[in-house]
Design an enzyme around this catalytic site. Sequence first.
Site, PDB file in Angstrom:
ATOM      1  CD  GLU A 181      -3.323  -5.342   3.985  1.00  0.00           C
ATOM      2  OE1 GLU A 181      -4.119  -6.278   3.804  1.00  0.00           O
ATOM      3  OE2 GLU A 181      -3.467  -4.515   4.880  1.00  0.00           O
ATOM      4  CD  GLU A 218      -5.677  -0.466   3.731  1.00  0.00           C
ATOM      5  OE1 GLU A 218      -6.172  -1.290   4.526  1.00  0.00           O
ATOM      6  OE2 GLU A 218      -5.538  -0.682   2.517  1.00  0.00           O
TER       7      GLU A 218
HETATM    8  C1  GCO Z   1      -6.780  -4.676   3.761  1.00  0.00           C
HETATM    9  C2  GCO Z   1      -7.146  -3.959   2.556  1.00  0.00           C
HETATM   10  C3  GCO Z   1      -8.436  -3.216   2.611  1.00  0.00           C
HETATM   11  C4  GCO Z   1      -9.455  -3.697   3.611  1.00  0.00           C
HETATM   12  C5  GCO Z   1      -9.253  -3.101   4.971  1.00  0.00           C
HETATM   13  C6  GCO Z   1     -10.239  -3.570   6.009  1.00  0.00           C
HETATM   14  O1  GCO Z   1      -5.974  -4.162   4.497  1.00  0.00           O
HETATM   15  O2  GCO Z   1      -7.286  -5.770   3.975  1.00  0.00           O
HETATM   16  O3  GCO Z   1      -6.142  -3.140   2.110  1.00  0.00           O
HETATM   17  O4  GCO Z   1      -8.853  -3.444   1.334  1.00  0.00           O
HETATM   18  O5  GCO Z   1     -10.723  -3.400   3.195  1.00  0.00           O
HETATM   19  O6  GCO Z   1      -7.997  -3.425   5.429  1.00  0.00           O
HETATM   20  O7  GCO Z   1     -10.168  -4.948   6.173  1.00  0.00           O
END
Ligand code: GCO
Length: 465
Positions: free
Chosen positions: A171, A359
């Site tokens: 990200e 994710e």
């Molecule tokens: C993100 C990160 C994760 C976070 C998850 C929840 O996407 O921000 O990759 O580290 O912990 O997304 O916010």
Amino acid sequence: MAESDTCRLLGFPDGFLWGVATAAPQIEGGLDLDGRGESIWDRFARRGGVAGGLGALEACDHYRRWEEDVAHLADLGVGAYRFSVAWPRVFPTGGGRPDRRGLDFYRRLVDALVKRAVRPAVTLYHWDLPQALQDRGGWANRDTAYRFCDYAATLFRHLGADVPLWMTHNEPFVVAYLGHVTGEHAPGLRRPWLFARVAHHLLVSHGLAVRAFRQLAPAGSRIGITLFLWPQQPASDRPADVAAARRADAAVNRWFLDALLKGDYPADVRRYLARRLAGPPVRPGDAELIAEPIDFLGVQYYSRVVHRADPWNLFQGSRQLPPAGPTTAMGWEIYPEGLYEVLTRIHRDYGPVPLYVTECGAAFDDRPAADGRVHDPQRVAYLRDHLVQLHRALTAGVDVRGLFVWSLMDNLEWHHGLDRRFGLLYVDFDHGRRRIPKASFAWFREVVRQNAVAMPGPAGGGEDE
Ligand code: GCO
């Protein structure tokens, strides 16, 4: 299984990869162990940027308890585990000679995963820049991109043969925006004019690493990048709101998608940033470098954002409306359709690039019940509803190869500290960091075993078995 259950199963394609994800700074702890260098998150926590302070960064103590965590992965039966390597363990000051102890830790972890038939999926940068590099300007300094490439090449050489999936960055939007515009994340800067510069250097470093990968990695292993891709929608069909949402979409989503998959930044936001803040410092050859072909794109989806035009907002000229419907403990609207929208949009606008949902998950206020078990029907419903949308996208012809639940275990949710629980494993941070599988853990194990999602019956039950 009853006959009626079979009829209500939504099956996934053969070979669909089921996994769970974590990140080093969110689970490892062991900040002072084996020569690990200081990261920008350590410094940020010391300065009060993280709820719970530096102690919260001890997180799940995974650096010591990794074998137990691998046993949970094996029990879950997942085909893959996405984790990140801590740059400050491998290069404590960002460069120079790699620290053997850091490399050995990840070697042991990879070997243990491979032994249990869990495929390692490695993220190279999940936000823990060595502080020594931040002291020289961090991602605002182009030199950091070259340091990143050296670090990446070291890992390709050491682990390449056993890691089938690599991700350069996690990200980059969040790094550029929360780290340098709002200051909510390390390094905690509030300098909106750095957005395009930082984002550009992150993408340059990605391109350099992909080129190094093509020379160093064994055939068969693949590389990509993961993006934060939340739909940015207008609050109404008023032209000002529509324009605001479009601008936000350009900064959040298209900025990265276009650069990586089309070889150029979107002209509208580029003009907007150049006029109001500063554009990206593009050098000859950068566009091709950034658009170096990748093997897959990682999609990270949690929610959507709805925009109302607001000329006073310097960054994007809009403000975010509060969620209309139910939310998770993060305050994020639960909007499963958004996953379908994002996946089909990439397919439509950028062609058939292989996708993984790297994710997807939700935080809720879980706690053990009187019987000692952790019942989390909301998480089960959240995941199930998102898997239904993913299945819809597959049916529509989108090439999605797998999904990783965020997260294997409750962990450090960045500046929020330890109380936003995203895990399938409950972590008792007050009592020895004991792990307790939640009901969602058992539910997901069934999804993986059957390669299918059971739809709720007429009574809506079956969530908390
Ligand atoms: C993100 C990160 C994760 C976070 C998850 C929840 O996407 O921000 O990759 O580290 O912990 O997304 O916010």
